[in-house]
Design a protein around this motif. Structure first.
Motif, PDB file in Angstrom:
ATOM      1  N   MET A   1      -5.388  16.587   2.364  1.00  0.00           N
ATOM      2  CA  MET A   1      -4.426  15.562   2.405  1.00  0.00           C
ATOM      3  C   MET A   1      -4.480  14.887   3.743  1.00  0.00           C
ATOM      4  SD  MET A   1      -0.192  15.898   2.196  1.00  0.00           S
ATOM      5  CE  MET A   1      -0.239  16.377   0.411  1.00  0.00           C
ATOM      6  N   PRO A   2      -4.442  13.610   3.820  1.00  0.00           N
ATOM      7  CA  PRO A   2      -4.669  12.785   5.284  1.00  0.00           C
ATOM      8  C   PRO A   2      -3.419  12.914   5.931  1.00  0.00           C
ATOM      9  CG  PRO A   2      -4.263  11.189   3.438  1.00  0.00           C
ATOM     10  CD  PRO A   2      -4.345  12.425   2.807  1.00  0.00           C
ATOM     11  N   ASN A   3      -3.762  13.098   7.379  1.00  0.00           N
ATOM     12  CA  ASN A   3      -2.569  13.098   8.346  1.00  0.00           C
ATOM     13  C   ASN A   3      -1.903  11.690   8.463  1.00  0.00           C
ATOM     14  OD1 ASN A   3      -0.768  13.629  10.250  1.00  0.00           O
ATOM     15  ND2 ASN A   3      -2.536  14.142  12.031  1.00  0.00           N
ATOM     16  N   GLU A   4      -0.384  11.584   8.260  1.00  0.00           N
ATOM     17  CA  GLU A   4       0.071  10.407   8.124  1.00  0.00           C
ATOM     18  C   GLU A   4       0.295   9.812   9.594  1.00  0.00           C
ATOM     19  OE1 GLU A   4       4.739  10.457   7.962  1.00  0.00           O
ATOM     20  OE2 GLU A   4       4.102  12.079   6.900  1.00  0.00           O
ATOM     21  N   GLU A  16      -7.469  -4.100  10.014  1.00  0.00           N
ATOM     22  CA  GLU A  16      -7.328  -3.106   9.002  1.00  0.00           C
ATOM     23  C   GLU A  16      -6.139  -3.535   8.060  1.00  0.00           C
ATOM     24  OE1 GLU A  16      -7.321   0.867  10.010  1.00  0.00           O
ATOM     25  OE2 GLU A  16      -9.134   0.516  11.238  1.00  0.00           O
ATOM     26  N   ASP A  17      -5.868  -3.256   6.757  1.00  0.00           N
ATOM     27  CA  ASP A  17      -4.822  -3.341   5.951  1.00  0.00           C
ATOM     28  C   ASP A  17      -4.280  -1.977   5.634  1.00  0.00           C
ATOM     29  OD1 ASP A  17      -5.632  -6.194   5.578  1.00  0.00           O
ATOM     30  OD2 ASP A  17      -6.756  -5.700   3.807  1.00  0.00           O
ATOM     31  N   ASP A  18      -2.819  -2.086   5.798  1.00  0.00           N
ATOM     32  CA  ASP A  18      -2.049  -0.999   5.398  1.00  0.00           C
ATOM     33  C   ASP A  18      -1.946  -0.810   3.839  1.00  0.00           C
ATOM     34  OD1 ASP A  18      -0.308  -2.518   4.549  1.00  0.00           O
ATOM     35  OD2 ASP A  18       1.391  -2.072   5.895  1.00  0.00           O
ATOM     36  N   ALA A  19      -1.139   0.031   3.480  1.00  0.00           N
ATOM     37  CA  ALA A  19      -0.737   0.495   2.079  1.00  0.00           C
ATOM     38  C   ALA A  19      -0.408  -0.634   1.141  1.00  0.00           C
ATOM     39  CB  ALA A  19      -0.132   1.582   1.689  1.00  0.00           C
ATOM     40  N   ASP A  20       0.381  -1.537   1.759  1.00  0.00           N
ATOM     41  CA  ASP A  20       1.132  -3.049   1.166  1.00  0.00           C
ATOM     42  C   ASP A  20       0.163  -3.958   1.411  1.00  0.00           C
ATOM     43  OD1 ASP A  20       2.983  -1.240   0.246  1.00  0.00           O
ATOM     44  OD2 ASP A  20       4.081  -1.231   1.981  1.00  0.00           O
ATOM     45  N   SER A  41       1.716   3.232   7.441  1.00  0.00           N
ATOM     46  CA  SER A  41       1.677   2.312   5.985  1.00  0.00           C
ATOM     47  C   SER A  41       3.244   2.130   5.925  1.00  0.00           C
ATOM     48  CB  SER A  41       1.039   2.970   4.873  1.00  0.00           C
ATOM     49  OG  SER A  41       1.934   4.137   4.675  1.00  0.00           O
ATOM     50  N   ARG A  42       3.683   1.310   5.175  1.00  0.00           N
ATOM     51  CA  ARG A  42       5.168   1.141   4.705  1.00  0.00           C
ATOM     52  C   ARG A  42       5.841   2.143   4.177  1.00  0.00           C
ATOM     53  NH1 ARG A  42       8.275  -3.475   3.667  1.00  0.00           N
ATOM     54  NH2 ARG A  42       9.855  -3.221   2.279  1.00  0.00           N
ATOM     55  N   GLU A  43       5.123   2.951   3.330  1.00  0.00           N
ATOM     56  CA  GLU A  43       5.751   4.371   2.782  1.00  0.00           C
ATOM     57  C   GLU A  43       5.758   5.377   3.645  1.00  0.00           C
ATOM     58  OE1 GLU A  43       7.109   4.866  -0.240  1.00  0.00           O
ATOM     59  OE2 GLU A  43       6.627   2.678  -0.390  1.00  0.00           O
ATOM     60  N   ARG A  45       5.998   4.787   6.885  1.00  0.00           N
ATOM     61  CA  ARG A  45       7.426   4.486   7.801  1.00  0.00           C
ATOM     62  C   ARG A  45       8.747   4.433   7.099  1.00  0.00           C
ATOM     63  NH1 ARG A  45       3.806   0.048   9.101  1.00  0.00           N
ATOM     64  NH2 ARG A  45       4.869  -1.488   7.487  1.00  0.00           N
ATOM     65  N   LYS A  46       8.930   4.621   6.018  1.00  0.00           N
ATOM     66  CA  LYS A  46      10.218   4.825   5.237  1.00  0.00           C
ATOM     67  C   LYS A  46      10.251   6.651   5.438  1.00  0.00           C
ATOM     68  CE  LYS A  46      10.281   1.481   1.383  1.00  0.00           C
ATOM     69  NZ  LYS A  46      10.108   1.394  -0.063  1.00  0.00           N
ATOM     70  N   ARG A  47       9.600   7.114   5.243  1.00  0.00           N
ATOM     71  CA  ARG A  47       9.598   8.695   5.398  1.00  0.00           C
ATOM     72  C   ARG A  47      10.091   8.891   6.748  1.00  0.00           C
ATOM     73  NH1 ARG A  47       4.878   9.008   1.877  1.00  0.00           N
ATOM     74  NH2 ARG A  47       3.675   9.631   3.788  1.00  0.00           N
ATOM     75  N   LEU A  48       9.390   8.307   7.511  1.00  0.00           N
ATOM     76  CA  LEU A  48       9.532   8.483   9.107  1.00  0.00           C
ATOM     77  C   LEU A  48      10.921   8.088   9.486  1.00  0.00           C
ATOM     78  CD1 LEU A  48       8.704   9.622  11.912  1.00  0.00           C
ATOM     79  CD2 LEU A  48       7.542   7.247  12.352  1.00  0.00           C
TER      80      LEU A  48
END
Length: 430
Positions: A1-4, A16-20, A41-43, A45-48
């Motif tokens: 699993m990649p480190n966020e 670079e492009d993020d997930a969105d 990424s946007r997701e 950032r939401k979790r954080l």
């Protein structure tokens, strides 16, 4: 699993492009190498955001508890109540609270140096230019607030004090602690109007008291801005809240002692019946010093909130505390609210909800590098750091300090309002 929280692999690569699909500019290599800059990424950032929201809520809850206990002890139920201890010298009490806070901060630093002692300490020059104005401004805010309560009612005080939110936002814009936003201004004005309606009652208007409250509100906005800048300055060694209390408490104590000597008079304090004999003095001393520990933990919670979220969210939390107190008083103690008061409560709650949504969208939509708390990092703070030694690197708040000169700002502020201060003090003293 990649480190966020994994840094960019190559700061010199192209965009670079993020997930969105948002195109992001790469961070400079120095930021990635230091490991303190992340592109999320946007997701992510939401979790954080939700994670930090939970932690911040715990600090706000602790601040709420300590502030409520101190308020009940000092004002509503015991220390200054005519029906109980009836101690008429609030500046004297607050002065000794600063002494207790300094002692407790010193003990905490001695017992837990790794947790509360930063690797650096302020130089004499930085301490005089940046810490002293913050401490003096804080003491004047506290002093004028206490003085105003001698001449005006609590409801009128709360109505006038609601202006502090406007001053906080103004100084946040002035020192670049918040990015200018018309939407944010409208939300703050909405909350302020809600607070005015929330406490609107038949009040006895007193000009001198109103002037003192507005001065306290303005000084409060300035002191919170200076406090946030100190907490963000790692180079000064005051980025730890306990260290900030340790360095600021002596300044605030000395400033309040001088104000106490002028307004209340030490002869009046120690010549009163509260210090008539050893037993009376011991009893009074215990009542004066005991709340100092509560004040220490309250201030510590405040500083952690400011460090993590900023001064505007801290002020909003204070408004939310007032709303909660009014609602609980109505529910538990049967206090009656007029339709205007109820409307004010509803408007204030809506304003707080809008502010929270504004901060949420700003955090998750930001396509620039974020720090560990999910707050945007100003690109200018990374410029040129790879070519400067660690001791010479200047953060964004360092530049704000140098440009705005808070000591000069404070001096100018008091110079223009000096005549009003003198007249208000004369009116308060009769």
């Amino acid at each position: 699993m990649p480190n966020e929280y994994a840094p960019l692999n190559d700061g010199r690569a192209g965009p670079e492009d993020d997930a969105d699909g948002l195109e992001l500019e790469s961070a400079k290599p120095t930021g990635a190498d230091r490991g303190d800059v992340r592109i999320l990424s946007r997701e992510e950032r939401k979790r954080l955001w939700w994670k930090d929201a939970l932690i911040n809520s715990l600090f706000i809850a602790s601040w709420f508890i300590f502030a409520t206990i101190l308020s009940v002890y000092n004002k509503a139920r015991w220390m200054f109540s005519p029906n109980h201890f009836n101690f008429p010298f609030p500046l004297f009490v607050t002065t000794f609270h600063m002494v207790v806070q300094f002692i407790l901060a010193s003990v905490a630093r001695a017992l837990f140096p790794r947790l509360f002692v930063p690797t650096r300490r302020p130089t004499l020059r930085d301490y005089g230019k940046k810490a002293v104005p913050c401490g003096v401004t804080t003491s004047l805010d506290i002093g004028f607030s206490n003085l105003s309560l001698k001449t005006i009612t609590l409801s009128f005080y709360t109505m006038c004090k609601s202006s502090s939110l406007v001053f906080v936002l103004g100084f946040a814009f002035l020192f670049h602690l918040e990015k200018f936003s018309l939407r944010l201004i409208l939300v703050i004005l909405l909350i302020t109007s809600g607070v005015v309606l929330m406490v609107a009652t038949e009040t006895h208007f007193v000009l001198s008291g109103m002037i003192l409250v507005f001065l306290a509100s303005a000084l409060g906005g300035l002191r919170w801005a200076l406090t946030q800048m100190l907490l963000q300055k790692k180079g000064m060694g005051m980025d730890n809240p306990c260290a900030t209390v340790f360095w600021l408490a002596p300044i605030m104590g000395v400033s309040l002692a001088m104000l106490c000597g002028v307004v209340e008079g030490f002869g009046n304090v120690f010549g009163s019946a509260f210090f008539d004999g050893f037993r009376a003095s011991l009893r009074t001393g215990l009542y004066v010093l005991a709340p100092g520990a509560i004040a220490f933990f309250m201030v510590l919670s405040e500083f952690y909130i400011i460090q993590r979220t900023g001064i505007v969210p801290m002020s909003i939390a204070g408004i939310f505390k007032e709303v909660t107190t009014i609602v609980l008083s109505t529910w538990v103690f049967g206090d009656q609210l007029t339709p205007i008061n109820i409307t004010g409560v509803a408007i204030t709650i809506c304003g707080i909800a809008l502010f929270t949504f504004h901060k949420y969208r700003k955090s998750i939509d930001s396509p620039i590098p974020l720090d560990a708390h999910g707050n945007p990092i100003e690109p200018d703070s990374l410029e040129g750091e790879e070519s400067q030694p660690l001791t010479e690197r200047r953060s964004y708040t360092d530049q704000a300090f140098e440009v705005r000169r808070p000591s000069v700002l404070l001096s100018t502020f008091l110079m223009y309002l000096g005549p009003l201060l003198v007249r208000s003090l004369r009116l308060v003293r009769g």
